[in-house]
Design an enzyme around this catalytic site. Structure first.
Site, PDB file in Angstrom:
ATOM      1  N   ASN A   1       0.846  -1.201   0.000  1.00  0.00           N
ATOM      2  CA  ASN A   1       0.000   0.000   0.000  1.00  0.00           C
ATOM      3  C   ASN A   1       0.878   1.246   0.000  1.00  0.00           C
ATOM      4  O   ASN A   1       2.000   1.235   0.529  1.00  0.00           O
ATOM      5  CB  ASN A   1      -0.979   0.006   1.169  1.00  0.00           C
ATOM      6  CG  ASN A   1      -0.338  -0.108   2.540  1.00  0.00           C
ATOM      7  OD1 ASN A   1       0.717  -0.715   2.688  1.00  0.00           O
ATOM      8  ND2 ASN A   1      -0.965   0.459   3.552  1.00  0.00           N
TER       9      ASN A   1
ATOM     10  N   GLU B   1       0.240   5.471   0.635  1.00  0.00           N
ATOM     11  CA  GLU B   1      -0.745   6.479   1.031  1.00  0.00           C
ATOM     12  C   GLU B   1      -0.360   7.854   0.510  1.00  0.00           C
ATOM     13  O   GLU B   1       0.724   8.055  -0.056  1.00  0.00           O
ATOM     14  CB  GLU B   1      -0.857   6.471   2.565  1.00  0.00           C
ATOM     15  CG  GLU B   1      -1.305   5.108   3.077  1.00  0.00           C
ATOM     16  CD  GLU B   1      -1.519   5.038   4.576  1.00  0.00           C
ATOM     17  OE1 GLU B   1      -1.060   5.936   5.316  1.00  0.00           O
ATOM     18  OE2 GLU B   1      -2.153   4.054   5.013  1.00  0.00           O
TER      19      GLU B   1
ATOM     20  N   CYS C   1      -4.266   0.527  -2.299  1.00  0.00           N
ATOM     21  CA  CYS C   1      -4.090  -0.687  -1.501  1.00  0.00           C
ATOM     22  C   CYS C   1      -3.020  -1.592  -2.117  1.00  0.00           C
ATOM     23  O   CYS C   1      -2.762  -1.554  -3.328  1.00  0.00           O
ATOM     24  CB  CYS C   1      -5.390  -1.477  -1.448  1.00  0.00           C
ATOM     25  SG  CYS C   1      -6.699  -0.724  -0.495  1.00  0.00           S
TER      26      CYS C   1
ATOM     27  N   GLU D   1      -3.146  -4.778  -2.660  1.00  0.00           N
ATOM     28  CA  GLU D   1      -3.676  -5.733  -3.645  1.00  0.00           C
ATOM     29  C   GLU D   1      -3.772  -5.095  -5.024  1.00  0.00           C
ATOM     30  O   GLU D   1      -3.424  -5.699  -6.037  1.00  0.00           O
ATOM     31  CB  GLU D   1      -5.073  -6.212  -3.232  1.00  0.00           C
ATOM     32  CG  GLU D   1      -5.116  -6.959  -1.910  1.00  0.00           C
ATOM     33  CD  GLU D   1      -5.348  -6.045  -0.721  1.00  0.00           C
ATOM     34  OE1 GLU D   1      -4.826  -4.918  -0.709  1.00  0.00           O
ATOM     35  OE2 GLU D   1      -6.051  -6.477   0.200  1.00  0.00           O
TER      36      GLU D   1
ATOM     37  N   CYS E   1     -10.076  -5.396   1.113  1.00  0.00           N
ATOM     38  CA  CYS E   1     -11.245  -4.517   1.211  1.00  0.00           C
ATOM     39  C   CYS E   1     -12.187  -4.780   0.030  1.00  0.00           C
ATOM     40  O   CYS E   1     -11.831  -5.462  -0.943  1.00  0.00           O
ATOM     41  CB  CYS E   1     -10.804  -3.051   1.245  1.00  0.00           C
ATOM     42  SG  CYS E   1     -10.262  -2.407  -0.350  1.00  0.00           S
TER      43      CYS E   1
ATOM     44  N   CYS F   1     -10.890  -3.843  -3.490  1.00  0.00           N
ATOM     45  CA  CYS F   1      -9.880  -4.779  -4.013  1.00  0.00           C
ATOM     46  C   CYS F   1     -10.511  -6.113  -4.418  1.00  0.00           C
ATOM     47  O   CYS F   1     -10.072  -6.750  -5.371  1.00  0.00           O
ATOM     48  CB  CYS F   1      -8.771  -4.984  -2.990  1.00  0.00           C
ATOM     49  SG  CYS F   1      -7.721  -3.523  -2.849  1.00  0.00           S
TER      50      CYS F   1
HETATM   51  N1  THU Z   1      -5.232  -1.394   2.773  1.00  0.00           N
HETATM   52  C1  THU Z   1      -4.711  -2.256   1.867  1.00  0.00           C
HETATM   53  O1  THU Z   1      -3.578  -2.092   1.412  1.00  0.00           O
HETATM   54  N2  THU Z   1      -5.473  -3.300   1.464  1.00  0.00           N
HETATM   55  C2  THU Z   1      -6.739  -3.553   1.901  1.00  0.00           C
HETATM   56  O2  THU Z   1      -7.395  -4.444   1.393  1.00  0.00           O
HETATM   57  C3  THU Z   1      -7.297  -2.762   2.987  1.00  0.00           C
HETATM   58  C4  THU Z   1      -6.566  -1.518   3.331  1.00  0.00           C
HETATM   59  C5  THU Z   1      -4.418  -0.250   3.202  1.00  0.00           C
HETATM   60  C6  THU Z   1      -4.949   1.077   2.749  1.00  0.00           C
HETATM   61  C7  THU Z   1      -4.386   2.016   3.805  1.00  0.00           C
HETATM   62  O3  THU Z   1      -3.088   2.432   3.423  1.00  0.00           O
HETATM   63  C8  THU Z   1      -4.286   1.146   5.033  1.00  0.00           C
HETATM   64  O4  THU Z   1      -4.382  -0.205   4.612  1.00  0.00           O
HETATM   65  C9  THU Z   1      -5.371   1.422   6.081  1.00  0.00           C
HETATM   66  O5  THU Z   1      -6.630   1.375   5.505  1.00  0.00           O
END
Ligand code: THU
Length: 128
Positions: A42, A44, A53, A55, A86, A89
């Site tokens: 991930n 940000e 994310c 994935e 999530c 994804c």
């Molecule tokens: N995140 C992912 O990388 N994958 C997911 O399926 C759920 C959330 C990341 C996004 C963000 O940077 C952090 O987790 C918190 O939500």
């Protein structure tokens, strides 16, 4: 290729996560039809909604390398046991398989790996 290998790649790439806001690191690795593995973490942004994310980053890498089908995805977070994808994804993964029941989603539960089919995680999915 075992799912242990796939999970290890997710663990390795989670170390590169850029998550200064949530402090929640995630790594994902996808096994493509070709047998190749592609990884992503991930990353940000100060504009929170721009966050990508792990994935989707891994799927993007697979697609950029010419892959069209994904057979399995392993997901790992050092911050949460059994870190499942999530909803967004799940929908993105759905795009790159012929049959949701044939795409394995692997998460780490303590020392064990747990395997779900995408069909279980995304029932009645949307397609065009
Ligand atoms: N995140 C992912 O990388 N994958 C997911 O399926 C759920 C959330 C990341 C996004 C963000 O940077 C952090 O987790 C918190 O939500």
């Amino acid at each position: 290729m075992t799912y242990d290998v796939l999970m290890q790649r997710a663990i390795d790439v989670s170390k590169n996560a850029y998550a200064p806001y949530s402090k929640f690191s995630v790594g994902a690795s996808v096994l493509a039809d070709s047998g190749e593995i592609y990884s992503g973490c991930n990353f940000e942004n100060a504009s929170f909604g721009m966050t990508i994310c792990a994935e989707r980053n891994a799927v993007g890498s697979a697609v950029a390398n010419g892959e069209k089908k994904i057979k399995a995805v392993a997901i790992y977070s050092p911050n949460q046991d059994k870190c499942l994808p999530c909803g967004a994804c799940r929908q993105v993964l759905h795009e790159f398989c012929d049959n949701d029941s044939e795409l394995d989603v692997i998460v780490k539960c303590g020392d064990e790996l747990q395997v779900f089919s995408l069909a279980t995680l995304l029932p009645e999915s949307f397609s065009l």
